[in-house]
Design a protein around this motif. Structure first.
Motif, mmCIF file in Angstrom:
data_model
loop_
_atom_site.group_PDB
_atom_site.id
_atom_site.type_symbol
_atom_site.label_atom_id
_atom_site.label_comp_id
_atom_site.label_asym_id
_atom_site.label_seq_id
_atom_site.Cartn_x
_atom_site.Cartn_y
_atom_site.Cartn_z
ATOM 1 N N PRO A 84 1.013 -0.957 -0.187
ATOM 2 C CA PRO A 84 0.247 0.199 0.502
ATOM 3 C C PRO A 84 0.758 1.063 -0.396
ATOM 4 O O PRO A 84 0.774 2.801 -0.812
ATOM 5 C CB PRO A 84 -0.609 0.020 1.260
ATOM 6 N N ASN A 85 2.076 1.174 0.102
ATOM 7 C CA ASN A 85 3.267 2.580 1.016
ATOM 8 C C ASN A 85 3.520 3.325 -0.721
ATOM 9 O O ASN A 85 4.562 3.504 -1.131
ATOM 10 C CB ASN A 85 4.056 1.864 2.221
ATOM 11 N N ALA A 86 3.505 1.574 -1.489
ATOM 12 C CA ALA A 86 4.371 1.737 -2.012
ATOM 13 C C ALA A 86 4.228 3.271 -3.685
ATOM 14 O O ALA A 86 4.444 3.615 -4.925
ATOM 15 C CB ALA A 86 4.094 0.367 -3.628
ATOM 16 N N PRO A 121 8.723 -0.324 8.158
ATOM 17 C CA PRO A 121 7.752 -0.978 7.910
ATOM 18 C C PRO A 121 6.143 0.091 8.933
ATOM 19 O O PRO A 121 4.779 0.654 8.710
ATOM 20 C CB PRO A 121 6.722 -1.894 7.917
ATOM 21 N N ASP A 122 6.641 0.020 10.143
ATOM 22 C CA ASP A 122 5.656 0.909 11.156
ATOM 23 C C ASP A 122 5.417 2.177 10.700
ATOM 24 O O ASP A 122 4.716 2.826 10.790
ATOM 25 C CB ASP A 122 5.552 0.587 12.569
ATOM 26 N N PHE A 123 6.574 2.945 10.979
ATOM 27 C CA PHE A 123 6.661 4.185 10.404
ATOM 28 C C PHE A 123 6.361 4.800 8.864
ATOM 29 O O PHE A 123 4.994 6.132 8.653
ATOM 30 C CB PHE A 123 8.426 4.799 10.593
ATOM 31 N N LYS A 166 2.333 4.462 9.272
ATOM 32 C CA LYS A 166 1.186 5.977 10.700
ATOM 33 C C LYS A 166 1.725 6.615 10.037
ATOM 34 O O LYS A 166 0.754 7.655 9.704
ATOM 35 C CB LYS A 166 2.458 5.695 11.479
ATOM 36 N N ASN A 167 2.641 7.280 9.023
ATOM 37 C CA ASN A 167 3.017 8.759 8.027
ATOM 38 C C ASN A 167 2.950 8.390 6.552
ATOM 39 O O ASN A 167 3.077 10.284 5.923
ATOM 40 C CB ASN A 167 4.591 8.669 8.391
ATOM 41 N N GLU A 189 12.269 14.541 10.416
ATOM 42 C CA GLU A 189 11.866 14.889 12.416
ATOM 43 C C GLU A 189 11.317 13.183 12.902
ATOM 44 O O GLU A 189 11.657 13.316 13.547
ATOM 45 C CB GLU A 189 12.225 16.110 12.242
ATOM 46 N N LYS A 190 10.122 13.308 11.476
ATOM 47 C CA LYS A 190 9.605 12.235 12.177
ATOM 48 C C LYS A 190 10.335 11.326 12.700
ATOM 49 O O LYS A 190 9.663 10.119 13.421
ATOM 50 C CB LYS A 190 7.850 12.108 11.046
#
Length: 358
Positions: free
Chosen positions: A36-38, A63-65, A68-69, A285-286
């Motif tokens: 999904p993040n691709a 993956p978690d970051f 979430k972002n 920074e996140k």
């Protein structure tokens, strides 16, 4: 006969249509994107050593970051500290990456790498172990550290050397693996360790005395560790957290231990930083804050086998028993001396060792 042939043809068509109707949804399902993040519009380009991926730290933290972002991280991997440092300093790479991970303090100091990064606008400095902050401006921020020591095979060496004087003993002939200061962060830290302890004159005598006991030099600390665990050698000059890490991964692995030299130690530190040419500093920074939180820092222990920089991170049992060194010589070498003398020190290394052990 015509009726029978027609019947058979119709029957085959019906079967074919039924098969196609079953396959079509499956085909359509395979065509859906699996990541999904691709397609995420936001992304960070990260320069890092390949240890970040090979250790499993990437899979444990990215993956978690990204989820979430709603972003993705594009990694550019380098074989070792030397290659990462060269890429960071290359003028043509300015603005082409956002973060760097795996910048060790030995290369950072000798190559002035902190100059290529900027301090984050928000950082909880109190969460960090203050003794490992090597850049007071927080442009490079530690996430992992260990002290240097001698790792040894307890089955082959029941009585470990307690000092560099003992390490020169002929009973350790061709038994010790080391890392190359040209390529490895641990290797360069080792060189600085010897200089911090014995000075710019005494370090040459030390290495000349140890030469006979060195089995081989490696461009990467993991390659050197592999030689030790395979039984190719019985001593390794590296991170003092290694035996605890091996035992944490496998409680039955009690074959290795560490001895801390009585003369003192050197702290090896890995850090990350936001590149000053990045146009995505907010997202960068996140990620930095994500990388330093307690949950992510737990993975430093299990994946890298080092102490986490976040001092509030709960340590596993075996790490609480690691020998402590009360004296580190990191501050014994002034930055000016390092920048002036590094090439001389590396030339000495090449003259002494050459290609005989590499």
């Amino acid at each position: 006969m015509v009726f029978i042939r027609s019947y058979l043809i119709v029957r085959k068509l019906i079967i074919l249509v039924a098969i196609l109707s079953l396959c079509l949804p499956a085909c359509q399902k395979r065509q859906k994107p699996t990541k999904p993040n691709a397609q995420a519009k936001q992304f960070l380009t990260v320069y890092c050593t390949d240890t970040f991926r090979k250790s499993g730290l990437e899979a444990s933290t990215v993956p978690d970051f990204a989820s979430k972002n709603e972003c993705r991280l594009e990694l550019v991997l380098f074989r070792n500290s030397a290659e990462l440092s060269k890429a960071i300093r290359a003028k043509e790479n300015y603005g082409k990456f956002d973060l760097a991970i795996g910048v060790d303090n030995a290369f950072a100091i000798s190559d002035s790498l902190a100059d290529y990064f900027v301090a984050p606008t928000e950082l909880n400095k109190d969460q960090l172990t203050q003794e490992i902050i090597f850049d007071p401006q927080y442009r490079l921020i530690p996430y992992a550290y260990s002290n240097l020591g001698i790792i040894y095979n307890t089955r082959s060496i029941p009585a470990a050397p307690q000092s560099f004087g003992e390490l020169q003993n002929a009973r350790y002939l061709a038994q010790m693996a080391i890392c190359d200061p040209h390529e490895s962060g641990v290797g360069r830290a080792t060189l600085f360790w010897s200089l911090g302890l014995f000075g710019t004159e005494g370090y040459e005598h030390l290495w000349k005395s140890l030469r006979k006991n060195i089995y081989k030099s490696y461009p990467d600390r993991n390659e050197a560790l592999a030689a030790l665990t395979k039984g190719e050698c019985n001593l390794l000059l590296s991170l003092n957290t290694i035996p605890a890490h091996l035992e944490e991964l496998d409680p039955q692995n009690q074959k290795f231990a560490v001895t801390m030299m009585k003369e003192g130690s050197y702290q090896y530190i890995e850090s990350l930083g936001i590149h000053r040419g990045s146009q995505k500093s907010v997202l960068a920074e996140k990620f930095l804050r994500h990388f330093l939180n307690e949950n992510t820092q737990k993975m430093i222990v299990y994946k890298l086998g080092m102490f986490p920089a976040n001092r509030k991170t709960l340590l596993p049992m075996h790490f609480s028993a690691i020998p402590f060194s009360s004296y580190s010589v990191n501050d014994k070498l002034p930055l000016g001396v390092i920048s002036e003398q590094l090439n001389t020190w590396l030339d000495f290394w090449d003259r002494l060792f050459g290609f005989q052990i590499s």
